[in-house]
Scaffold this motif. Sequence first.
Motif, PDB file in Angstrom:
ATOM      1  N   ILE A  52       0.837  -1.202   0.000  1.00  0.00           N
ATOM      2  CA  ILE A  52       0.000   0.000   0.000  1.00  0.00           C
ATOM      3  C   ILE A  52       0.871   1.250   0.000  1.00  0.00           C
ATOM      4  O   ILE A  52       0.626   2.206  -0.734  1.00  0.00           O
ATOM      5  CB  ILE A  52      -0.963  -0.019   1.208  1.00  0.00           C
ATOM      6  CG1 ILE A  52      -2.045  -1.084   0.986  1.00  0.00           C
ATOM      7  CG2 ILE A  52      -1.598   1.361   1.421  1.00  0.00           C
ATOM      8  CD1 ILE A  52      -2.961  -1.289   2.177  1.00  0.00           C
ATOM      9  N   ILE A  53       1.931   1.242   0.817  1.00  0.00           N
ATOM     10  CA  ILE A  53       2.858   2.379   0.836  1.00  0.00           C
ATOM     11  C   ILE A  53       3.469   2.593  -0.544  1.00  0.00           C
ATOM     12  O   ILE A  53       3.619   3.722  -1.008  1.00  0.00           O
ATOM     13  CB  ILE A  53       3.972   2.153   1.883  1.00  0.00           C
ATOM     14  CG1 ILE A  53       3.392   2.197   3.292  1.00  0.00           C
ATOM     15  CG2 ILE A  53       5.083   3.189   1.733  1.00  0.00           C
ATOM     16  CD1 ILE A  53       4.382   1.811   4.378  1.00  0.00           C
ATOM     17  N   GLY A  54       3.803   1.495  -1.221  1.00  0.00           N
ATOM     18  CA  GLY A  54       4.438   1.584  -2.531  1.00  0.00           C
ATOM     19  C   GLY A  54       3.480   1.712  -3.695  1.00  0.00           C
ATOM     20  O   GLY A  54       3.902   1.641  -4.854  1.00  0.00           O
ATOM     21  N   SER A  55       2.197   1.878  -3.406  1.00  0.00           N
ATOM     22  CA  SER A  55       1.134   2.060  -4.410  1.00  0.00           C
ATOM     23  C   SER A  55       0.946   0.837  -5.304  1.00  0.00           C
ATOM     24  O   SER A  55       0.383   0.943  -6.386  1.00  0.00           O
ATOM     25  CB  SER A  55       1.378   3.312  -5.269  1.00  0.00           C
ATOM     26  OG  SER A  55       2.400   3.121  -6.219  1.00  0.00           O
ATOM     27  N   GLU A  77      -2.009   4.813 -14.979  1.00  0.00           N
ATOM     28  CA  GLU A  77      -0.828   5.368 -15.655  1.00  0.00           C
ATOM     29  C   GLU A  77      -0.074   6.330 -14.749  1.00  0.00           C
ATOM     30  O   GLU A  77       1.158   6.307 -14.699  1.00  0.00           O
ATOM     31  CB  GLU A  77      -1.245   6.085 -16.938  1.00  0.00           C
ATOM     32  CG  GLU A  77      -0.070   6.621 -17.748  1.00  0.00           C
ATOM     33  CD  GLU A  77      -0.494   7.324 -19.022  1.00  0.00           C
ATOM     34  OE1 GLU A  77       0.379   7.870 -19.720  1.00  0.00           O
ATOM     35  OE2 GLU A  77      -1.703   7.330 -19.321  1.00  0.00           O
ATOM     36  N   GLN A  78      -0.805   7.155 -14.011  1.00  0.00           N
ATOM     37  CA  GLN A  78      -0.166   8.093 -13.086  1.00  0.00           C
ATOM     38  C   GLN A  78       0.569   7.353 -11.972  1.00  0.00           C
ATOM     39  O   GLN A  78       1.664   7.751 -11.568  1.00  0.00           O
ATOM     40  CB  GLN A  78      -1.218   9.036 -12.484  1.00  0.00           C
ATOM     41  CG  GLN A  78      -1.732  10.097 -13.434  1.00  0.00           C
ATOM     42  CD  GLN A  78      -2.856  10.910 -12.819  1.00  0.00           C
ATOM     43  OE1 GLN A  78      -3.754  10.360 -12.163  1.00  0.00           O
ATOM     44  NE2 GLN A  78      -2.822  12.217 -13.022  1.00  0.00           N
ATOM     45  N   LEU A  79      -0.032   6.265 -11.485  1.00  0.00           N
ATOM     46  CA  LEU A  79       0.608   5.474 -10.435  1.00  0.00           C
ATOM     47  C   LEU A  79       1.905   4.843 -10.932  1.00  0.00           C
ATOM     48  O   LEU A  79       2.895   4.801 -10.213  1.00  0.00           O
ATOM     49  CB  LEU A  79      -0.339   4.384  -9.934  1.00  0.00           C
ATOM     50  CG  LEU A  79      -1.388   4.806  -8.912  1.00  0.00           C
ATOM     51  CD1 LEU A  79      -2.332   3.649  -8.614  1.00  0.00           C
ATOM     52  CD2 LEU A  79      -0.738   5.310  -7.630  1.00  0.00           C
ATOM     53  N   GLN A  80       1.903   4.360 -12.162  1.00  0.00           N
ATOM     54  CA  GLN A  80       3.105   3.759 -12.736  1.00  0.00           C
ATOM     55  C   GLN A  80       4.232   4.781 -12.819  1.00  0.00           C
ATOM     56  O   GLN A  80       5.380   4.494 -12.461  1.00  0.00           O
ATOM     57  CB  GLN A  80       2.795   3.177 -14.110  1.00  0.00           C
ATOM     58  CG  GLN A  80       1.934   1.930 -14.060  1.00  0.00           C
ATOM     59  CD  GLN A  80       1.519   1.450 -15.428  1.00  0.00           C
ATOM     60  OE1 GLN A  80       1.590   2.185 -16.425  1.00  0.00           O
ATOM     61  NE2 GLN A  80       1.060   0.214 -15.515  1.00  0.00           N
ATOM     62  N   PHE A  82       4.429   7.532 -11.050  1.00  0.00           N
ATOM     63  CA  PHE A  82       4.760   7.909  -9.681  1.00  0.00           C
ATOM     64  C   PHE A  82       5.742   6.918  -9.069  1.00  0.00           C
ATOM     65  O   PHE A  82       6.757   7.297  -8.493  1.00  0.00           O
ATOM     66  CB  PHE A  82       3.486   7.991  -8.841  1.00  0.00           C
ATOM     67  CG  PHE A  82       3.732   8.011  -7.358  1.00  0.00           C
ATOM     68  CD1 PHE A  82       4.130   9.183  -6.732  1.00  0.00           C
ATOM     69  CD2 PHE A  82       3.571   6.859  -6.595  1.00  0.00           C
ATOM     70  CE1 PHE A  82       4.368   9.211  -5.360  1.00  0.00           C
ATOM     71  CE2 PHE A  82       3.806   6.879  -5.230  1.00  0.00           C
ATOM     72  CZ  PHE A  82       4.201   8.056  -4.619  1.00  0.00           C
ATOM     73  N   ARG A  83       5.441   5.625  -9.194  1.00  0.00           N
ATOM     74  CA  ARG A  83       6.322   4.597  -8.640  1.00  0.00           C
ATOM     75  C   ARG A  83       7.705   4.649  -9.264  1.00  0.00           C
ATOM     76  O   ARG A  83       8.718   4.580  -8.566  1.00  0.00           O
ATOM     77  CB  ARG A  83       5.711   3.208  -8.863  1.00  0.00           C
ATOM     78  CG  ARG A  83       4.667   2.804  -7.866  1.00  0.00           C
ATOM     79  CD  ARG A  83       4.377   1.321  -7.938  1.00  0.00           C
ATOM     80  NE  ARG A  83       3.874   0.923  -9.238  1.00  0.00           N
ATOM     81  CZ  ARG A  83       2.592   0.903  -9.576  1.00  0.00           C
ATOM     82  NH1 ARG A  83       1.677   1.246  -8.686  1.00  0.00           N
ATOM     83  NH2 ARG A  83       2.215   0.515 -10.777  1.00  0.00           N
ATOM     84  N   ASN A  84       7.748   4.770 -10.570  1.00  0.00           N
ATOM     85  CA  ASN A  84       9.030   4.731 -11.265  1.00  0.00           C
ATOM     86  C   ASN A  84       9.914   5.922 -10.898  1.00  0.00           C
ATOM     87  O   ASN A  84      11.143   5.810 -10.882  1.00  0.00           O
ATOM     88  CB  ASN A  84       8.807   4.695 -12.779  1.00  0.00           C
ATOM     89  CG  ASN A  84       9.924   3.991 -13.510  1.00  0.00           C
ATOM     90  OD1 ASN A  84      10.421   2.969 -13.074  1.00  0.00           O
ATOM     91  ND2 ASN A  84      10.339   4.555 -14.642  1.00  0.00           N
ATOM     92  N   SER A  85       9.281   7.041 -10.581  1.00  0.00           N
ATOM     93  CA  SER A  85      10.035   8.261 -10.273  1.00  0.00           C
ATOM     94  C   SER A  85      10.388   8.410  -8.801  1.00  0.00           C
ATOM     95  O   SER A  85      11.382   9.057  -8.460  1.00  0.00           O
ATOM     96  CB  SER A  85       9.237   9.499 -10.706  1.00  0.00           C
ATOM     97  OG  SER A  85       8.963   9.474 -12.089  1.00  0.00           O
ATOM     98  N   ASN A  86       9.570   7.828  -7.926  1.00  0.00           N
ATOM     99  CA  ASN A  86       9.702   8.139  -6.503  1.00  0.00           C
ATOM    100  C   ASN A  86      10.055   6.977  -5.587  1.00  0.00           C
ATOM    101  O   ASN A  86      10.525   7.199  -4.476  1.00  0.00           O
ATOM    102  CB  ASN A  86       8.389   8.762  -5.991  1.00  0.00           C
ATOM    103  CG  ASN A  86       8.098  10.103  -6.610  1.00  0.00           C
ATOM    104  OD1 ASN A  86       8.721  11.105  -6.261  1.00  0.00           O
ATOM    105  ND2 ASN A  86       7.148  10.130  -7.532  1.00  0.00           N
ATOM    106  N   ILE A  87       9.802   5.737  -6.039  1.00  0.00           N
ATOM    107  CA  ILE A  87       9.930   4.602  -5.124  1.00  0.00           C
ATOM    108  C   ILE A  87      10.812   3.511  -5.718  1.00  0.00           C
ATOM    109  O   ILE A  87      10.681   3.152  -6.888  1.00  0.00           O
ATOM    110  CB  ILE A  87       8.539   4.011  -4.796  1.00  0.00           C
ATOM    111  CG1 ILE A  87       7.653   5.086  -4.153  1.00  0.00           C
ATOM    112  CG2 ILE A  87       8.678   2.825  -3.839  1.00  0.00           C
ATOM    113  CD1 ILE A  87       6.253   4.632  -3.860  1.00  0.00           C
ATOM    114  N   GLY A  88      11.718   2.994  -4.887  1.00  0.00           N
ATOM    115  CA  GLY A  88      12.525   1.842  -5.258  1.00  0.00           C
ATOM    116  C   GLY A  88      12.136   0.662  -4.388  1.00  0.00           C
ATOM    117  O   GLY A  88      11.828   0.835  -3.206  1.00  0.00           O
ATOM    118  N   PHE A  89      12.122  -0.529  -4.978  1.00  0.00           N
ATOM    119  CA  PHE A  89      11.714  -1.733  -4.260  1.00  0.00           C
ATOM    120  C   PHE A  89      12.843  -2.750  -4.210  1.00  0.00           C
ATOM    121  O   PHE A  89      13.501  -3.006  -5.228  1.00  0.00           O
ATOM    122  CB  PHE A  89      10.512  -2.400  -4.949  1.00  0.00           C
ATOM    123  CG  PHE A  89       9.254  -1.576  -4.948  1.00  0.00           C
ATOM    124  CD1 PHE A  89       8.342  -1.679  -3.918  1.00  0.00           C
ATOM    125  CD2 PHE A  89       8.987  -0.685  -5.985  1.00  0.00           C
ATOM    126  CE1 PHE A  89       7.173  -0.929  -3.912  1.00  0.00           C
ATOM    127  CE2 PHE A  89       7.827   0.071  -5.995  1.00  0.00           C
ATOM    128  CZ  PHE A  89       6.918  -0.045  -4.954  1.00  0.00           C
TER     129      PHE A  89
END
Length: 224
Positions: A52-55, A77-80, A82-89
Motif C-alpha cells: 500500500i505504501i508503494g502504491s 498510468e499516473q501510479l506507474q 509515480f512509482r518509477n520516479s519516486n519509489i525503489g523496491f
Amino acid sequence: MLKLNKIQKGFGTPGAHDYHQVLNELSLDVEKGEAIAITGPSGSGKSTLLNIIGSLDKPDKGSVLFNEQNIENYSTEQLQKFRNSNIGFVFQLHHLFPQCTLFENVLIPTLPVKDKSESVERAENLIKDMGLWDRRNDKPGTLSGGECQRTAVIRALINEPLLLLADEPTGALDEENASALIDLLLEINRKTGTTLIVVTHSMELAGRMQKVYRLTKGKLVQEK
C-alpha cells in the motif's frame, strides 16, 4: 513525506464469513530521510502494508499522502509514473532477469526514458561503488546471492527514488551477506537522504533502524 491516515485493508467479501481484516485504521507519519523498520509475525500484514505504501495495492479505506499528494486518486498510468520516479523496491528474492546481464538488469527501470546517457552513467557509478564492476557483463546465474541482492539494490536506486522499500531483504542471505546488505542500506540512507522503510523478521536489522514499529492486530505500535 509520507502520511498514512486510518488505513483499512482486508481480503474476502466485507461482512461475509470469509472476510479477513488485515489493517485496522492504521496510521503512520514518515519524515524525509528516516530509516524505519516494521516487524511483526507472519500473516500480520507487513507485506500488505508495504504494498500500500508503494502504491502496488490500494486500501479499502483511508488515505495515503506522498509529499501532501493523495496518490489514491491517481490513474493507473499516473501510479506507474509515480512509482518509477519516486519509489525503489527491494524484495527477499532479487527478481533479476536471468537472460540479462547485471548491467542490463540495473537499467530495466529506465526503459521509459528516451535519453539514457545519465542513467547509464549513474548505473556505472553505482555498480563501481558497490564493488560489482568486474561482474557487470555476467548474468545472475553466475552471481552469488549477495551479489544478486546488491544488484537488486542498484536497480532500485537507478531512478534516484525518494523512498526505498525493502521487504525481508536479508531473508535469503547468509549471516555475512545479510550484515553487508544492512550496512549498504544504511549507508545509502545516510549518504543520499533516501527514506528507508524495511519490513523484516530480523531483530538485528530492525534494531539498527532509527525507528521500529511492530504491526499487531492491524495497527502499528512504536517500539523504538
